[in-house]
Design an enzyme around this catalytic site. Sequence first.
Site, mmCIF file in Angstrom:
data_model
loop_
_atom_site.group_PDB
_atom_site.id
_atom_site.type_symbol
_atom_site.label_atom_id
_atom_site.label_comp_id
_atom_site.label_asym_id
_atom_site.label_seq_id
_atom_site.Cartn_x
_atom_site.Cartn_y
_atom_site.Cartn_z
ATOM 1 N N ASP A 159 0.848 -1.190 0.000
ATOM 2 C CA ASP A 159 0.000 0.000 0.000
ATOM 3 C C ASP A 159 0.886 1.244 0.000
ATOM 4 O O ASP A 159 1.941 1.254 0.644
ATOM 5 C CB ASP A 159 -0.913 0.022 1.229
ATOM 6 C CG ASP A 159 -1.945 -1.095 1.213
ATOM 7 O OD1 ASP A 159 -2.421 -1.441 0.116
ATOM 8 O OD2 ASP A 159 -2.266 -1.624 2.296
ATOM 9 N N ASP A 175 -7.069 -1.555 -4.695
ATOM 10 C CA ASP A 175 -8.196 -1.234 -3.814
ATOM 11 C C ASP A 175 -9.157 -0.261 -4.486
ATOM 12 O O ASP A 175 -10.382 -0.379 -4.337
ATOM 13 C CB ASP A 175 -7.682 -0.634 -2.500
ATOM 14 C CG ASP A 175 -6.837 -1.611 -1.703
ATOM 15 O OD1 ASP A 175 -7.031 -2.833 -1.860
ATOM 16 O OD2 ASP A 175 -5.973 -1.156 -0.934
#
Length: 217
Positions: A159, A175
């Site tokens: 991330d 995402d």
Amino acid sequence: MVDRTYRWLLVTLAVVGLGADLGSKYGVFRWLYKDGNFAHGVGNEYDVVPGWFKLIAQFDREVAVADDGFGDLRTWSTNGDPVMPRVNHGALFGLGQSRKGLANGFFAVVSVAAALAILVWGTRPHTARERGLMAALGLILGGTVGNLYDRLVFGGVRDFLYFYKIEWPVFNVADCCLVVGAALLLVQAVLVSPPAETPPATGETVTPVPVPESPKV
């Protein structure tokens, strides 16, 4: 007449989403590698919108790098000291992060099942005629496979997108694909009526019945 299908849209969005996810992960983590000689960024983060949004790439020197054939794909090194990106072992918003290996394996299995279900769903003739539905499934498939790749290779998800003004959990492009695809799926289910079924052709021709002429007076 052949029915129009949008399977190409599913495949296109899945490939574009997957490419954007993996490319952005590699590019940002490579660019912001704190021991690398790069021109931009400070340390392992870079403010895109000061005070609101930044790119962040964290690395963990305490994680042992296994010699399993993936080393060149997932590590950076300085003077022969390999390091791995710090990853999210859980799901979206860090769900299950505390259980690490167990959570990563569980969500990897879920991702495989979801990808197979989407492929089966997308091959159905009735589904393939719905453009919005195929777009939603394509985005979800791309995001699912992108994070699945990370789980298999890195043992967790990389991330790097961070809205720190509101302390939003760090996320990635996969995402984004999942959230947008799920939203489109919801809109499709609530607001869009499915196309009417086309009755199958029987191949029989109907012969017109001649109308007898009225007798002339």
